[in-house]
Design a protein around this motif. Structure first.
Motif, PDB file in Angstrom:
ATOM      1  N   TYR A   1     -13.875   3.701   0.574  1.00  0.00           N
ATOM      2  CA  TYR A   1     -14.384   3.182  -0.691  1.00  0.00           C
ATOM      3  C   TYR A   1     -13.211   2.560  -1.446  1.00  0.00           C
ATOM      4  CZ  TYR A   1     -18.122   6.474   0.435  1.00  0.00           C
ATOM      5  OH  TYR A   1     -19.118   7.160   1.069  1.00  0.00           O
ATOM      6  N   GLU A   2     -13.459   1.433  -2.088  1.00  0.00           N
ATOM      7  CA  GLU A   2     -12.432   0.783  -2.890  1.00  0.00           C
ATOM      8  C   GLU A   2     -12.827   0.853  -4.359  1.00  0.00           C
ATOM      9  OE1 GLU A   2     -11.966  -3.158  -1.350  1.00  0.00           O
ATOM     10  OE2 GLU A   2     -10.551  -2.512   0.200  1.00  0.00           O
TER      11      GLU A   2
ATOM     12  N   ILE B   1     -16.939  -0.070   1.371  1.00  0.00           N
ATOM     13  CA  ILE B   1     -16.510  -1.291   2.036  1.00  0.00           C
ATOM     14  C   ILE B   1     -17.553  -1.762   3.040  1.00  0.00           C
ATOM     15  CG2 ILE B   1     -14.726  -2.334   3.491  1.00  0.00           C
ATOM     16  CD1 ILE B   1     -12.759  -0.390   2.224  1.00  0.00           C
TER      17      ILE B   1
ATOM     18  N   LYS C   1       0.831  -1.194   0.000  1.00  0.00           N
ATOM     19  CA  LYS C   1       0.000   0.000   0.000  1.00  0.00           C
ATOM     20  C   LYS C   1       0.867   1.246   0.000  1.00  0.00           C
ATOM     21  CE  LYS C   1      -3.688  -2.290   2.634  1.00  0.00           C
ATOM     22  NZ  LYS C   1      -4.494  -2.261   3.880  1.00  0.00           N
TER      23      LYS C   1
ATOM     24  N   THR D   1     -11.200   0.135  -8.721  1.00  0.00           N
ATOM     25  CA  THR D   1     -10.190  -0.392  -9.634  1.00  0.00           C
ATOM     26  C   THR D   1      -9.856   0.666 -10.661  1.00  0.00           C
ATOM     27  OG1 THR D   1     -11.172  -2.588  -9.366  1.00  0.00           O
ATOM     28  CG2 THR D   1      -9.613  -2.307 -11.176  1.00  0.00           C
TER      29      THR D   1
ATOM     30  N   ARG E   1      -8.013   3.025  -2.649  1.00  0.00           N
ATOM     31  CA  ARG E   1      -8.950   3.199  -1.542  1.00  0.00           C
ATOM     32  C   ARG E   1      -9.040   4.681  -1.212  1.00  0.00           C
ATOM     33  NH1 ARG E   1      -8.872  -0.237   4.006  1.00  0.00           N
ATOM     34  NH2 ARG E   1      -9.539  -1.805   2.484  1.00  0.00           N
TER      35      ARG E   1
ATOM     36  N   PHE F   1      -5.535  -1.327  -7.479  1.00  0.00           N
ATOM     37  CA  PHE F   1      -6.696  -1.002  -6.659  1.00  0.00           C
ATOM     38  C   PHE F   1      -6.404   0.216  -5.797  1.00  0.00           C
ATOM     39  CE2 PHE F   1      -6.674  -5.572  -7.390  1.00  0.00           C
ATOM     40  CZ  PHE F   1      -7.906  -5.741  -7.998  1.00  0.00           C
TER      41      PHE F   1
END
Length: 202
Positions: free
Chosen positions: A53-54, A81, A10, A56, A45, A43
């Motif tokens: 919120y996630e 999420i 991350k 692509t 976030r 991805f």
């Protein structure tokens, strides 16, 4: 995104701009830019008001001026999420509504209302009319920069915030929406969030 060992790592970034694509600050690790190939999917976030919120996206290009940044595709598969499926934002937009009875649109009884909040999956409106859950509607939402979008929808939630007032908050779910319209709505929401965030910093 994966590191050299194939494990997900991350990195922090921030949204710099949203146009036809999205511009984010170039992610760094200990002062070194993260290496990613053009077209590679990753991805993201986004945390907004303590809710995550996630989504692509994929890398389109890199730029160094005026600031080091990545140009990425507009987010898709946006998910709140463990809660709602789409990012939701409070905003007042004009809406025209017609009921659908026995599969037919009652066009001679158009109702005007205003949204309380919107998402890529539906809207919540404030109105002085009570509909039963499951009522089918044809709604037209007038989105700035997009124009009117007309969709078959359904009432999924009804609240009366003040029992002594005939005002209802009605949650409406889009039943039929193509991905182009949904993508435009999500783009509008992300852009509006960015504007609100910038105003909060002024």
């Amino acid at each position: 995104m994966p590191n050299r060992s194939g494990l997900a790592e991350k990195y922090r970034s921030r949204i710099e701009d949203i146009t036809d694509n999205m511009v984010i600050a170039m992610p760094m690790s200990k002062g070194v830019p993260i290496m990613l190939q053009r077209g590679e999917v990753f991805f993201g976030r986004l945390v907004e008001d303590c809710v995550a919120y996630e989504f692509t996206t994929s890398l389109i290009a890199k730029q160094l001026q005026p600031l080091p940044a990545w140009i990425i595709t507009l987010p898709y598969d946006v998910k709140k999420i463990q809660q709602r499926a789409f990012v939701r934002i409070d905003t007042a937009l004009p809406v025209q509504i017609a009921e659908i009875i026995d599969g037919k649109v009652v066009e001679d009884k158009i109702i005007n209302a205003v949204t309380k909040d919107i998402s890529g999956g539906g809207v919540q409106i404030a109105i002085n009319r009570h509909w039963h859950i499951g009522t089918n509607l044809l709604i037209t939402v007038n989105y700035p920069e997009i124009g009117p979008v007309t969709l078959r929808s359904q009432v999924i939630r009804v609240q009366q915030p003040q029992p002594d007032r005939e005002v209802f908050w009605v949650g409406i779910k889009f039943l039929e929406i193509n991905e182009k319209d949904r993508g435009n709505i999500i783009k509008f929401i992300f852009k509006r969030q960015l504007e609100q965030r910038r105003k909060g910093l002024e």
